[in-house]
Motif scaffolding. Structure first.
Motif, mmCIF file in Angstrom:
data_model
loop_
_atom_site.group_PDB
_atom_site.id
_atom_site.type_symbol
_atom_site.label_atom_id
_atom_site.label_comp_id
_atom_site.label_asym_id
_atom_site.label_seq_id
_atom_site.Cartn_x
_atom_site.Cartn_y
_atom_site.Cartn_z
ATOM 1 N N LYS A 84 1.414 4.457 -8.258
ATOM 2 C CA LYS A 84 0.517 3.472 -7.660
ATOM 3 C C LYS A 84 0.391 3.725 -6.166
ATOM 4 N N TYR A 85 -0.714 3.264 -5.636
ATOM 5 C CA TYR A 85 -0.994 3.389 -4.200
ATOM 6 C C TYR A 85 -0.119 2.403 -3.436
ATOM 7 N N VAL A 86 0.507 2.880 -2.338
ATOM 8 C CA VAL A 86 1.390 2.037 -1.529
ATOM 9 C C VAL A 86 0.842 2.019 -0.106
ATOM 10 N N GLU A 87 0.440 0.846 0.330
ATOM 11 C CA GLU A 87 -0.268 0.717 1.603
ATOM 12 C C GLU A 87 0.576 1.136 2.800
ATOM 13 N N TRP A 88 1.851 0.697 2.820
ATOM 14 C CA TRP A 88 2.651 0.897 4.036
ATOM 15 C C TRP A 88 2.859 2.368 4.358
ATOM 16 N N SER A 89 3.087 3.196 3.351
ATOM 17 C CA SER A 89 3.261 4.621 3.653
ATOM 18 C C SER A 89 1.925 5.354 3.716
ATOM 19 N N ALA A 90 0.903 4.823 3.039
ATOM 20 C CA ALA A 90 -0.422 5.436 3.131
ATOM 21 C C ALA A 90 -0.988 5.309 4.540
ATOM 22 N N ASN A 91 -0.566 4.275 5.239
ATOM 23 C CA ASN A 91 -1.056 4.078 6.610
ATOM 24 C C ASN A 91 -0.595 5.180 7.556
ATOM 25 N N MET A 92 0.400 5.968 7.137
ATOM 26 C CA MET A 92 0.848 7.095 7.954
ATOM 27 C C MET A 92 -0.089 8.300 7.808
ATOM 28 N N MET A 93 -0.944 8.284 6.787
ATOM 29 C CA MET A 93 -1.755 9.445 6.461
ATOM 30 C C MET A 93 -3.110 9.393 7.160
ATOM 31 N N GLU A 94 -3.836 10.489 7.086
ATOM 32 C CA GLU A 94 -5.200 10.530 7.596
ATOM 33 C C GLU A 94 -6.097 9.679 6.698
ATOM 34 N N GLU A 95 -7.177 9.152 7.276
ATOM 35 C CA GLU A 95 -8.049 8.225 6.560
ATOM 36 C C GLU A 95 -8.620 8.843 5.286
ATOM 37 N N GLU A 96 -8.995 10.104 5.351
ATOM 38 C CA GLU A 96 -9.611 10.749 4.193
ATOM 39 C C GLU A 96 -8.651 10.803 3.016
ATOM 40 N N ALA A 97 -7.401 11.237 3.282
ATOM 41 C CA ALA A 97 -6.395 11.312 2.223
ATOM 42 C C ALA A 97 -6.069 9.936 1.678
ATOM 43 N N LYS A 98 -5.965 8.972 2.580
ATOM 44 C CA LYS A 98 -5.680 7.583 2.183
ATOM 45 C C LYS A 98 -6.794 7.050 1.278
ATOM 46 N N ARG A 99 -8.024 7.362 1.643
ATOM 47 C CA ARG A 99 -9.174 6.884 0.881
ATOM 48 C C ARG A 99 -9.190 7.476 -0.526
ATOM 49 N N LYS A 100 -8.845 8.740 -0.648
ATOM 50 C CA LYS A 100 -8.833 9.388 -1.955
ATOM 51 C C LYS A 100 -7.794 8.743 -2.872
ATOM 52 N N LEU A 101 -6.620 8.435 -2.317
ATOM 53 C CA LEU A 101 -5.581 7.790 -3.126
ATOM 54 C C LEU A 101 -6.044 6.430 -3.621
ATOM 55 N N LYS A 102 -6.615 5.665 -2.729
ATOM 56 C CA LYS A 102 -7.070 4.317 -3.083
ATOM 57 C C LYS A 102 -8.145 4.379 -4.150
ATOM 58 N N SER A 103 -9.082 5.299 -3.997
ATOM 59 C CA SER A 103 -10.160 5.430 -4.971
ATOM 60 C C SER A 103 -9.639 5.889 -6.321
ATOM 61 N N ALA A 104 -8.666 6.808 -6.307
ATOM 62 C CA ALA A 104 -8.097 7.310 -7.555
ATOM 63 C C ALA A 104 -7.382 6.203 -8.310
ATOM 64 N N GLU A 105 -6.637 5.367 -7.589
ATOM 65 C CA GLU A 105 -5.945 4.259 -8.253
ATOM 66 C C GLU A 105 -6.942 3.286 -8.852
ATOM 67 N N LEU A 106 -7.985 2.989 -8.113
ATOM 68 C CA LEU A 106 -8.991 2.051 -8.605
ATOM 69 C C LEU A 106 -9.639 2.571 -9.878
ATOM 70 N N GLN A 107 -9.922 3.864 -9.928
ATOM 71 C CA GLN A 107 -10.527 4.447 -11.114
ATOM 72 C C GLN A 107 -9.580 4.381 -12.297
ATOM 73 N N CYS A 108 -8.274 4.634 -12.059
ATOM 74 C CA CYS A 108 -7.288 4.552 -13.143
ATOM 75 C C CYS A 108 -7.168 3.124 -13.667
ATOM 76 N N LYS A 109 -7.248 2.159 -12.769
ATOM 77 C CA LYS A 109 -7.195 0.757 -13.202
ATOM 78 C C LYS A 109 -8.403 0.432 -14.080
ATOM 79 N N LYS A 110 -9.566 0.932 -13.669
ATOM 80 C CA LYS A 110 -10.764 0.682 -14.459
ATOM 81 C C LYS A 110 -10.664 1.329 -15.840
ATOM 82 N N ASP A 111 -10.130 2.558 -15.879
ATOM 83 C CA ASP A 111 -10.032 3.298 -17.133
ATOM 84 C C ASP A 111 -8.766 2.967 -17.915
ATOM 85 N N LYS A 112 -7.893 2.125 -17.328
ATOM 86 C CA LYS A 112 -6.619 1.706 -17.953
ATOM 87 C C LYS A 112 -5.782 2.925 -18.372
#
Length: 990
Positions: free
Chosen positions: A332-360
């Motif tokens: 799962k995506y974890v905000e506190w450590s994702a905030n250490m990353m570049e915005e692009e990488a952070k965005r990809k993780l967030k989007s990937a998690e959202l897609q997995c949630k949608k697809d269960k």
């Protein structure tokens, strides 16, 4: 696989290499869920140099031996069988392993990276089936000086690694912050030694061999839990020994492990693994265990643990372990450590998690998405022409697929996933936010009149708390989409050069990207499961470019201040004051702000920074509700709405509307209406003063000859009716009135224009010499008395009736009296010091304020839904406009005539019509969905029935479009409205 007997050949894949003679092999296929079974196989009869343990050092050539076997076998498919077991060494299994048709043990010995155990020692027959060949190969490698048998002086000593403390079990002095500071953002080479769970690995960082634990940045895999044995945490670490039992510790504990150990010892509770924990761990092992990886350190947590991104090679591609885990539903995506990353990488993780949630997917199989107020729109793409730019993030597009002139053709499109500065609301005295005008003007210049492609993406229910500020406002549905223009304007190419064009994007440029690149808006940070733009990443990239360039709202500069004089809401006198300036300029550049009717519009004149109401001189279109009225408005919206035009002003009428001629692209706009049969000329005052009157006459004549629209029944020499829905009022009493106070609920006070009593009373009041405030006790007005009271808004003295007075005697000049101004209809509380006695000659005349009620309709009271909107509309259209009205008296109600103590006599039930409007206020309120018709009776007078029939068309229009009170369907209650609450003082004065 775990139950395989000796001498049975099996197939598997090498997952890990723990030493120069030991491999971990997993099954190729398995039927049960989770990670596949695995075996640890030590190559039979071999003995490789041992790696350093806690506090020790390598045996010569130990690292090279292990590296040879790792590079030879890792990730490869092999065949193997168990040759024998040694129960004395925890049942360790020894076997033969083949890589293709090559015996791995032979390759190891042939290259000198392991020695062959002497078969003569007490092995009880437990030797490799290939012992003879192995001994021969060992003799050859010894003679040749290969590997461990190197004859180069000092080679053995040089092969012993100089290991840092962390690599030999002493991590107490490890400086994680120092390592981060020296290497942050730089790729570091490493070899993964152990996988603790899906998102935690232990790595040798090369070339110093720092042994560190790294948490994969931005994610967290399911926990492997913990086992408790007499209060101690037991960890399973691959054993690197080769045959000898050892009581030494299995490896160094990091600070995080020590913390976990102490916590487990304190709780003495066994914690089982989370679902998919084993699968996540295997996923990571399968990809990176014993593999070369690149670590990019992102940060350090409070326990001195390293946080970093982990990249590995998959053929020619380089993949991100964290992203792979999230995309496969194993982290799962974890905000506190994702905030250490570049915005692009952070965005990809967030989007990937959202897609997995949608697809269960996997760990999200039972995930229940939170409630959301947005809904996806499918198959609603269309093309059309932009007819209006409402704001920086909202436009109106005329759908090409819907017939021209139909009200349904115009579709309001809110730009997906962006928010521009708000335009404000002049009615509520809200000024535009900084850069709001610039954002709208940017869209106007690029979109008005242009063909666009619209991809509708989602709709959203907006509650009053989110978007509306008006009391009593109800939920509304807004449709969002992406709008594309076919080509770029000059200067726009740089701003979309870096944007990513997705595969489903049509040919053209996303206008939202251009807005964001100019710094005219922000990207909406959607919550999980909120629908969003299909081009969300491109929008974020555009916003990032504006941020880095400090453009627009992201700059430190204030937006240019604009002070616009709006003559459409000012008194008619102020408009007349502007007339000489407008006449002097002759042809004046202007921008059409809004089309009010076919022949009337609101214009902005940049040169004078003012807005005016403008009508075509001598040309009139059908009024609202009449045939072809909507088509005339639609034609004008498509032709001139928000276009750059030129005007010549001839005069201004008594309502403050300027009359004249207009040109758009050198075409007299009035001719467009006349040629289409949507207007007729009215030249009773003479056509000589109308510019290009002959052109207009020719246009009208052409429409008459072709019998277009309003001329379809035209016969030469006869006048044609436009089908007006206005009720014949010649037999009814009509008053010319000015509204002085609005109460709400469709009730208001008026004064009759031209009433001689008004001037008489005003002269009497003006001639009075007001004395100082009366001495307390000398003047004690009581309820019902007529006095002089000072109106709080303009400090004028007016006749007023005491509505409520203090029960006891007045003791202070600040004591409050509630008064009703009998000439205007206002009511307010004033202090005793603002009241004076009045001469009987002044007080004896009846009050001039006449209470009226809108006929045939029921308006919600201020306490009901849409009551505040109805009151605000009535206030704006009457008091706010400064217009004069005709009040057609439908009936007189003498049953009460009092509203909360305000003595007003008979109440007039009227149809209220502005002098220059096409429809009555009664009809306009029905059309706007802020009123409904009164209940029909079984038997009605024919005049009333005709009036109700005419009004019903406006109500039906609001009902069909679900406007206002009809948004949730039919209004069920037909009960009579109660008298409304009094509105605070603030009405007009005349």
């Amino acid at each position: 696989m775990a139950s395989a007997t000796e001498n049975q050949w099996l197939k598997g894949r090498v997952k890990a290499v723990t030493s120069g003679d030991c491999l971990v092999i997993t099954a190729l296929t398995h039927n049960r869920p989770g990670a596949p079974p695995e075996k640890t196989i030590t190559l039979s009869s071999l003995m490789a140099p041992k790696m350093a343990r806690r506090g020790g050092k390598d045996e010569p050539f130990a690292w090279e031996s292990k590296e040879f076997l790792r590079k030879l076998c890792i990730g490869k498919e092999v065949a193997f069988k168990v040759d024998y077991k040694v129960e004395a060494i925890a049942g360790r299994e020894f076997g033969s392993v083949f890589l293709g048709n090559q015996n791995v043990a032979k390759l190891v010995v042939q290259n000198g990276w392991a020695k062959v155990r002497d078969p003569g020692q007490n092995n009880q027959g437990k030797v490799s089936p290939y012992i003879t060949e192995l001994l021969q190969l060992q003799e050859q490698s010894n003679q040749e000086g290969y590997g461990c048998f190197s004859k180069v002086p000092g080679a053995a000593e040089a092969s012993i690694r100089d290991l840092p403390p962390s690599a030999i079990g002493d991590s107490a002095g490890f400086d994680a912050m120092g390592l981060l500071a020296a290497n942050k953002g730089k790729p570091m080479e490493g070899i993964v030694e152990q996988v603790r769970d899906g998102s935690t690995i232990r790595v040798y960082l090369l070339p110093e061999f720092q042994f560190v634990q790294v948490f994969v940045a931005g994610i967290q895999s399911p926990s492997m839990g913990r086992r408790n044995t007499n209060g101690n945490v037991v960890e399973t670490v691959p054993d690197e020994s080769n045959g000898d039992a050892s009581g030494e510790s299995k490896g160094p504990l990091t600070s995080a492990q020590r913390l976990a150990a102490s916590s487990a010892a304190a709780s003495s509770v066994e914690v089982s693994a989370d679902p998919f924990a084993a699968e996540a761990k295997y996923f990571t092992e399968h990809r990176v265990l014993s593999r070369d990886v690149r670590i990019v350190l992102e940060g350090v947590d409070k326990f001195n643990n390293l946080i970093g991104s982990v990249h590995y090679s998959d053929g020619e591609a380089v993949k991100d372990l964290g992203l792979e885990l999230v995309e496969n539903g194993l982290a799962k995506y974890v905000e506190w450590s994702a905030n250490m990353m570049e915005e692009e990488a952070k965005r990809k993780l967030k989007s990937a998690e959202l897609q997995c949630k949608k697809d269960k997917v996997k760990m999200w199989a039972n995930y229940v998405p939170p409630a959301t107020n947005s809904k996806a729109l499918h198959d609603q793409n269309f093309t059309g022409k932009v007819v209006e730019v409402v704001s920086g993030d909202c436009i109106v597009v005329a759908d090409d697929a819907i017939p021209f002139g139909s009200p349904a053709a115009e579709r309001r499109v809110n730009l997906s996933s962006i928010r521009c500065p708000k335009m404000g609301n002049p009615r509520r005295e809200e000024k535009p936010a900084p850069y709001a005008r610039e954002a709208r003007e940017f869209l106007r210049q690029r979109l008005i009149g242009k063909q666009v492609i619209v991809q509708m993406e989602y709709s959203r229910k907006v509650t009053p708390a989110e978007g509306a500020t008006t009391t009593g406002a109800a939920d509304r549905i807004m449709d969002f989409g992406s709008v594309f223009i076919p080509s770029l304007a000059k200067g726009d190419s740089e701003e979309v050069a870096a944007s990513s064009i997705s595969g489903n994007q049509p040919a053209g440029v996303n206008i939202a990207e251009l807005l964001l690149s100019r710094g005219f808006g922000n990207v909406v940070r959607h919550r999980d499961f909120e629908e969003r733009s299909n081009h969300y990443d491109a929008l974020l990239a555009a916003e990032s470019r504006a941020l880095s360039g400090k453009k627009g709202i992201h700059s430190a500069k204030e937006s240019p201040a604009m002070h616009i004089t709006d003559l459409t809401v000012a008194a008619a006198k102020k408009a007349k004051d502007f007339l000489p300036s407008l006449q002097r300029i002759r042809r004046i550049p202007a921008v059409v702000e809004y089309v009010l009717s076919g022949h009337r519009c609101k214009l902005y004149i940049p040169k004078l920074t003012c807005s005016i109401a403008f009508a075509f001189s001598g040309v009139r279109c059908p009024g609202r509700g009449e045939p072809f009225s909507d088509e005339a408005i639609s034609v004008m919206r498509r032709r001139i709405m928000q276009r750059d035009v030129e005007i010549e002003v001839e005069t201004v009428d008594r309502t403050g509307t300027f009359l004249g001629s207009m040109w758009e692209s050198r075409t007299n706009v009035a001719t467009v209406l006349l040629e289409a049969g949507l207007a007729k000329m009215q030249t009773s005052f003479g056509a000589d003063r109308i510019v290009e009157a002959h052109i207009l006459e020719n246009a009208e004549r052409s429409a008459k000859n072709q019998k277009l629209k309003i001329w379809e029944n035209y016969v030469e020499g006869q006048e044609v009716s436009n089908g007006s829905t206005t009720v014949e009022t010649r037999q009814k009493e009509t008053l010319k009135v000015a509204v002085t106070e609005v109460l709400g609920g469709g009730r208001f006070y008026v004064q009759t224009v031209g009433d001689q009593r008004i001037a008489s009373i005003q002269n009497q009041l003006a001639s009075l010499t007001l004395k100082d405030a009366p001495i307390i006790g000398s003047f004690n007005p009581k309820r019902g008395d007529i006095v002089l009271a000072q109106f709080s808004l303009d400090n004028s003295w007016n006749r007023a009736m005491i509505v409520n007075a203090p029960r006891a005697a007045v003791e202070s000049p600040d004591e409050k009296f509630e008064v009703f101004y009998i000439d205007y209809g206002n009511q307010e509380e004033v202090p005793y010091s603002a009241i004076r006695p009045v001469d009987p000659s002044v007080s004896s005349a009846p009050g001039l304020a006449q209470l009226c009620r809108l006929a045939y309709i029921k308006v919600p009271s201020l306490e009901e839904d849409f009551g505040p909107e109805a009151g605000e509309y009535l206030h704006t259209i009457t008091l706010g406009s400064g217009k004069e009205f005709k009040a057609v008296i439908e009936e007189r109600d003498a049953s009460g005539g009092k509203v909360k103590g305000q003595g007003t006599g008979t109440e007039l039930v009227v149809t209220l019509i502005a002098v220059d409007d096409e429809i009555s206020v009664n009809a306009a309120m029905l059309q706007g969905g802020i009123a409904r018709m009164e209940k029909r009776r079984r038997f009605e007078h024919k005049d009333k029935k005709a009036a109700l029939d005419a009004l019903e068309k406006f109500q039906e229009e609001a009902r069909k479009s679900r406007t206002g009170i009809w948004q949730y369907g039919d209004v069920e209650s037909d009960d009579e409205d109660t008298d409304p609450a009094r509105k605070p003082a603030g009405g007009g004065r005349r």
